[in-house]
Motif scaffolding. Structure first.
Motif: not given
Length: 282
Positions: A27, A39-42, A49-52, A59, A70
């Motif tokens: 993402d 990143c990767t949105i969780s 917005v939470d992402y890693s 997170t 996004i």
């Protein structure tokens, strides 16, 4: 199955899994200060917005108010509120420019200045080309409006009208402090460019000969004729200067000479520099 074959199969599986992991799309979070976070949105909510990050499990949380757009790995895009559609809630102030002019300051707005188009041999400045080059940059920004989020482009009529009221045109735009231009135009971002050029002539000549033979009284008489042809080609040697300002500070400055010496070659250099500027998100 022999041990050697088992090891070969396991290696092929591991390579396939590794290739799949590397090929996994991420993402993209484009923030309002022009950062791109892959990143990767969780998790998403109305406020955060939470992402890693890639290859990490931690997170990270970002406020939605800081996000312009996004681009999800699936191909879907979500655009968040920009200055244009939140103008009523955004802080604004009126700056008195002169007795005859008031400009309302708008955040996340970019103005394109007239572009001085100067012949470096005789230092003459073309008004027509200054306006044409300004329009060219303006059109390029509008055409790629999704690539410059969260910025919106100020209408050229507004820009030129405010400059004219302040007594500024393509001739003296370079002499005006950038702080004053920010106040006059009421924007926090400014695109300023300049084009200098020289024109030379390249002449090529070619000659063609022909002979005609005539027979008179058993005598052969030859007539020879020569035709000369000269072609003249104009060569344009451009140097494009490109600057961007945000809140009175220069955030980008580059210059470029086109590879080819064609009449419209400067336009390619403008496109090249614009796409590499900090406001342009691929």
């Amino acid at each position: 199955m022999t041990l050697k074959k088992v090891i070969t199969v396991l290696m092929l599986v591991l390579i396939s899994v590794s290739s799949f992991a590397q090929a996994k799309k991420l993402d993209k979070i484009i923030t309002k200060d022009y950062q791109v976070i892959e990143c990767t949105i969780s998790k998403m909510s109305d406020k955060t917005v939470d992402y890693s990050m890639p290859n990490e499990t931690m997170t990270i949380v970002i406020d939605v108010s800081k996000i312009a757009r996004i681009d999800f790995a699936s191909g879907r895009s979500q655009t968040f509120a920009t200055a244009e559609n939140t103008i009523d809630s955004a802080p604004t102030s009126t700056i008195s420019v002169s007795a005859n002019s008031n400009a309302t300051f708008r955040v996340n707005t970019v103005a394109v200045l007239p572009v001085p188009f100067v012949n470096s041999e005789n230092m003459t400045n073309s008004e027509e080309m200054a306006k044409f080059a300004q329009n060219d940059i303006y059109d390029k920004l509008l055409d790629k409006s999704s690539n410059i989020l969260p910025l919106t482009v100020q209408d050229l009529r507004t820009t030129n009208s405010l400059l004219r009221k302040a007594g500024i045109d393509y001739k003296n735009i370079d002499e005006t402090p950038i702080e004053e231009l920010h106040k006059i135009l009421g924007v926090d971002n400014i695109v300023a460019a300049k084009v200098s050029y020289t024109v030379t002539q390249n002449q090529t000549s070619a000659a063609y000969s022909s002979q005609n033979a005539k027979v008179n009284d058993n005598k052969v008489k030859a007539n020879e004729s020569t035709v000369a042809n000269t072609n003249t080609q104009l060569l344009f040697d451009y140097h494009v200067y490109f600057d961007m300002y945000k809140n009175n500070s220069k955030i980008y400055t580059q210059n470029r000479k086109p590879l080819f010496k064609l009449k419209d070659a400067w336009m390619d250099s403008v496109s090249y520099l614009l796409k590499r500027s900090p406001i342009y998100v691929k």
